[in-house]
Scaffold this active site. Sequence first.
Site, short mmCIF file in Angstrom:
data_model
loop_
_atom_site.label_atom_id
_atom_site.label_comp_id
_atom_site.label_asym_id
_atom_site.label_seq_id
_atom_site.Cartn_x
_atom_site.Cartn_y
_atom_site.Cartn_z
N GLY A 46 68.57 81.78 35.57
CA GLY A 46 69.30 82.54 35.13
C GLY A 46 68.61 84.12 35.34
O GLY A 46 67.36 84.03 35.53
N GLN A 51 67.11 92.59 32.70
CA GLN A 51 65.46 92.22 33.28
C GLN A 51 65.46 93.01 34.57
O GLN A 51 64.35 93.03 35.00
CB GLN A 51 65.86 90.72 33.59
N CYS A 89 60.81 82.56 30.56
CA CYS A 89 61.74 83.77 30.81
C CYS A 89 61.01 84.40 31.95
O CYS A 89 59.75 84.65 32.03
CB CYS A 89 61.90 84.52 29.79
N LEU A 90 61.80 84.99 32.98
CA LEU A 90 61.10 85.67 34.08
C LEU A 90 60.44 87.12 33.57
O LEU A 90 59.63 87.63 34.23
CB LEU A 90 62.13 85.87 35.18
N HIS A 131 70.55 82.00 26.41
CA HIS A 131 69.42 82.67 26.72
C HIS A 131 69.80 84.15 27.40
O HIS A 131 69.37 85.27 27.05
CB HIS A 131 68.32 82.00 27.66
N GLU A 132 70.71 84.12 28.49
CA GLU A 132 71.15 85.39 29.16
C GLU A 132 71.79 86.09 28.19
O GLU A 132 71.75 87.52 28.08
CB GLU A 132 71.83 84.88 30.39
N HIS A 135 69.88 88.24 26.01
CA HIS A 135 69.08 89.42 26.81
C HIS A 135 70.17 90.43 26.64
O HIS A 135 69.85 91.65 26.81
CB HIS A 135 69.07 89.08 28.32
O1 GNR Z 1 64.07 80.61 34.50
C1 GNR Z 1 64.39 80.22 33.47
N1 GNR Z 1 64.40 79.16 32.86
C2 GNR Z 1 64.91 78.90 31.54
C3 GNR Z 1 64.85 77.68 31.01
C4 GNR Z 1 65.16 77.33 29.85
C5 GNR Z 1 66.33 78.23 29.25
C6 GNR Z 1 66.58 79.20 29.95
C7 GNR Z 1 65.98 79.78 31.02
S1 GNR Z 1 66.44 81.16 31.76
C8 GNR Z 1 64.70 81.62 32.87
C9 GNR Z 1 65.14 82.86 33.62
C10 GNR Z 1 65.26 84.16 32.68
O2 GNR Z 1 64.32 84.69 32.28
N2 GNR Z 1 66.55 84.24 32.46
O3 GNR Z 1 66.67 85.32 31.73
NI NI Z 2 64.93 85.40 30.38
#
Ligand code: GNR
Ligand code: NI
Length: 162
Positions: A46, A51, A89-90, A131-132, A135
Site C-alpha cells: 500500500g 508518503q 512501512c515504506l 494502515h493507509e 497515514h
Molecule cells: O508494505 C507495507 N506492508 C504492510 C504490512 C502490513 C500492514 C501494512 C503494510 S503497508 C506497507 C507499505 C506502506 O508503508 N504503506 O503506507
Molecule cells: Ni506506511
Amino acid sequence: MALREIRKQGDPILNKECKPVKEMTERLQELIEDMFETMYEGNGCGLAAPQVGILKQITVIDVEDGNQYVLINPEILEESGSQTGDEGCLSVPGYTGTVTRPQHIRIRALDENMEPYELEAEDLLARCILHECDHLHGHLYTEKVEGPLREVTAEEEGEEEA
Ligand code: GNR
Ligand code: NI
C-alpha cells in the site's frame, strides 16, 4: 509514469492531516499511477499520498488478491474483531513491529473515477487499508506498535536482487 521520492519518518509532512479530494484531474491521475509504480518498486502492499509529499486523501493498495485498489476520501464505516500481526512501512524502512487492529472492516471510498463504492475487508487487506487511512490522518504504525520495533534484514524485506 515516474517513481516518486518516499518521505521518511521524521519528515513533518507525515504527521499532517490530508485534505479530501474534490475532483479528479490529470495531475491526480498521474499521481495515482506514480504511487502504484513507487509502491511496487518498494515491494509495498500500500502507499498513501503523504508518503510522496502530497497532502490529499488518496491511497493505493495491492495485497496480491487480484485487485488494485484506489481509495480516495476513504471512511471507515464498521470495524469488528481483532488481529495481531507484523507491519512495516515504506516510510520506516528496515523495521517491523507488531500491531493489533480490527479483523474485519467495511469502508466507503471513491475510486479513480470519483465513483463511490463500499468494500468489506479482513486479514491483510483490512490491516493495509487501516494502515493507509492512518497515514491520511498523520499517523504512523509506530504509534500503535506493541513492544519494540525490530530490525529486518534486506533478505526478509525481499530485496533479493540487491
Ligand atoms: O508494505 C507495507 N506492508 C504492510 C504490512 C502490513 C500492514 C501494512 C503494510 S503497508 C506497507 C507499505 C506502506 O508503508 N504503506 O503506507
Ligand atoms: Ni506506511
